[in-house]
Design a protein around this motif. Structure first.
Motif, short mmCIF file in Angstrom:
data_model
loop_
_atom_site.label_atom_id
_atom_site.label_comp_id
_atom_site.label_asym_id
_atom_site.label_seq_id
_atom_site.Cartn_x
_atom_site.Cartn_y
_atom_site.Cartn_z
N LEU A 50 0.78 -1.38 0.09
CA LEU A 50 -0.08 0.08 0.08
C LEU A 50 0.74 1.20 0.09
O LEU A 50 1.77 1.38 0.82
N ARG A 51 0.55 2.23 -0.77
CA ARG A 51 1.28 3.49 -1.06
C ARG A 51 1.13 4.51 0.34
O ARG A 51 1.73 5.24 0.63
N SER A 52 -0.40 4.47 0.72
CA SER A 52 -0.57 5.25 1.76
C SER A 52 -0.97 4.53 2.97
O SER A 52 -1.55 3.46 2.94
N PRO A 53 -0.54 4.90 3.95
CA PRO A 53 -0.81 4.00 5.10
C PRO A 53 -2.23 4.22 6.08
O PRO A 53 -2.46 3.07 6.66
N HIS A 54 -2.96 5.29 5.60
CA HIS A 54 -4.29 5.23 6.33
C HIS A 54 -5.55 5.04 5.28
O HIS A 54 -6.13 3.85 5.38
N VAL A 55 -5.44 5.59 4.29
CA VAL A 55 -6.70 5.65 3.34
C VAL A 55 -6.19 5.45 2.10
O VAL A 55 -5.02 5.23 1.66
N HIS A 56 -7.06 5.49 0.92
CA HIS A 56 -6.65 5.23 -0.65
C HIS A 56 -5.99 3.86 -0.78
O HIS A 56 -4.93 3.61 -1.11
N LYS A 58 -6.83 1.42 -2.79
CA LYS A 58 -6.91 1.26 -4.12
C LYS A 58 -5.30 1.70 -4.68
O LYS A 58 -4.87 1.12 -5.57
N SER A 59 -4.54 2.71 -3.89
CA SER A 59 -3.36 3.05 -4.43
C SER A 59 -2.42 2.03 -3.92
O SER A 59 -1.83 2.13 -2.69
N ARG A 60 -2.05 1.27 -4.78
CA ARG A 60 -0.63 0.16 -4.30
C ARG A 60 0.31 0.30 -5.39
O ARG A 60 0.30 0.89 -6.45
N GLU A 61 1.50 -0.21 -4.85
CA GLU A 61 2.72 -0.31 -5.58
C GLU A 61 3.09 -1.75 -5.70
O GLU A 61 3.03 -2.48 -4.74
N GLN A 62 3.56 -2.16 -6.88
CA GLN A 62 4.07 -3.59 -6.94
C GLN A 62 5.61 -3.44 -7.29
O GLN A 62 6.17 -2.81 -8.15
N PHE A 63 6.26 -4.60 -6.53
CA PHE A 63 7.77 -4.53 -6.82
C PHE A 63 7.91 -6.11 -7.15
O PHE A 63 7.15 -7.19 -6.79
N LYS A 64 8.68 -6.19 -8.18
CA LYS A 64 9.13 -7.69 -8.76
C LYS A 64 10.77 -8.21 -8.68
O LYS A 64 11.44 -7.51 -8.70
N LEU A 65 10.59 -9.43 -8.30
CA LEU A 65 12.10 -9.80 -7.87
C LEU A 65 12.06 -10.85 -8.74
O LEU A 65 11.47 -11.97 -8.52
N TYR A 66 13.14 -11.09 -9.59
CA TYR A 66 13.56 -12.09 -10.39
C TYR A 66 14.65 -13.09 -10.01
O TYR A 66 15.77 -12.31 -9.69
N ILE A 67 14.52 -14.25 -9.94
CA ILE A 67 15.82 -15.06 -9.63
C ILE A 67 16.22 -16.06 -10.79
O ILE A 67 15.67 -16.86 -11.05
N HIS A 68 17.33 -15.77 -11.25
CA HIS A 68 17.89 -16.42 -12.50
C HIS A 68 18.78 -17.60 -12.00
O HIS A 68 19.49 -17.46 -10.66
N LYS A 69 18.68 -18.76 -12.83
CA LYS A 69 19.26 -19.90 -12.36
C LYS A 69 20.02 -20.61 -13.45
O LYS A 69 19.46 -20.52 -14.52
N ARG A 70 21.24 -21.17 -13.14
CA ARG A 70 21.93 -22.05 -14.06
C ARG A 70 22.36 -23.17 -13.42
O ARG A 70 22.56 -23.18 -12.25
N PHE A 71 22.52 -24.39 -14.34
CA PHE A 71 23.12 -25.63 -13.78
C PHE A 71 24.24 -26.05 -14.52
O PHE A 71 24.22 -25.96 -15.63
N VAL A 72 25.29 -26.43 -13.76
CA VAL A 72 26.59 -27.13 -14.26
C VAL A 72 26.86 -28.41 -13.86
O VAL A 72 26.69 -28.54 -12.43
N VAL A 73 27.18 -29.57 -14.54
CA VAL A 73 27.54 -30.77 -13.88
C VAL A 73 29.18 -30.99 -14.29
O VAL A 73 29.59 -30.66 -15.41
N VAL A 74 29.85 -31.04 -13.03
CA VAL A 74 31.10 -31.53 -13.17
C VAL A 74 31.44 -32.95 -13.02
O VAL A 74 31.28 -33.50 -11.87
N TYR A 75 32.53 -33.48 -13.91
CA TYR A 75 32.73 -34.87 -13.47
C TYR A 75 34.31 -35.18 -12.94
O TYR A 75 35.18 -34.39 -13.59
N ASN A 76 34.40 -36.02 -12.06
CA ASN A 76 35.69 -36.28 -11.48
C ASN A 76 36.53 -35.15 -11.00
O ASN A 76 37.60 -34.80 -11.54
N VAL A 77 36.07 -34.74 -9.89
CA VAL A 77 36.62 -33.44 -9.24
C VAL A 77 36.62 -33.49 -7.69
O VAL A 77 35.84 -34.12 -7.04
N LYS A 78 37.65 -32.81 -7.29
CA LYS A 78 37.57 -32.75 -5.72
C LYS A 78 36.89 -31.40 -5.37
O LYS A 78 36.85 -30.50 -5.99
N SER A 79 36.26 -31.66 -4.15
CA SER A 79 35.55 -30.32 -3.84
C SER A 79 36.35 -29.18 -3.47
O SER A 79 35.80 -28.05 -3.58
N LYS A 80 37.74 -29.56 -3.07
CA LYS A 80 38.46 -28.23 -2.71
C LYS A 80 38.62 -27.33 -3.88
O LYS A 80 38.76 -26.12 -3.76
#
Length: 98
Positions: A50-56, A58-80
């Motif tokens: 809500l934009r206003s703390p008391h009345v109004h 109908k007056s609202r504001e929207q925020f969007k948060l995007y989370i991007h993801k990628r995936f990689v597989v690694v073979y025969n490796v040490k965790s260090k």
């Protein structure tokens, strides 16, 4: 020596792509087999405030948060080797054994 699944998350897609390229270049210099990057679906969270703390009720504001993801597989490796990589801030790395 184990196989690892690496899931990389970030709020900014550009920083995520740069960090994935860094990871793949770093691992390929070690002569380790890499499969990926695989693009996972982007999650979108919408917060309505809500934009206003008391009345109004109908007056609202929207925020969007995007989370991007990628995936990689690694073979025969040490965790260090995977933990020594330096990534930009805002990028989260998650390792899973497979």
């Amino acid at each position: 020596m184990l196989n690892y699944k690496i899931q990389i998350k970030a709020f900014d897609g550009y920083i995520l792509n740069i960090s994935v390229i860094k990871i793949i270049n770093y691992i390929s210099k070690q002569n380790i087999k890499v499969n990926g990057p695989i693009t996972l679906p982007t999650k979108k969270k919408i917060y309505t405030i809500l934009r206003s703390p008391h009345v109004h009720k109908k007056s609202r504001e929207q925020f969007k948060l995007y989370i991007h993801k990628r995936f990689v597989v690694v073979y025969n490796v040490k965790s260090k080797i995977l933990k020594k990589m330096d990534l930009p801030s805002g990028v989260k790395l998650k390792l899973k054994k497979c």
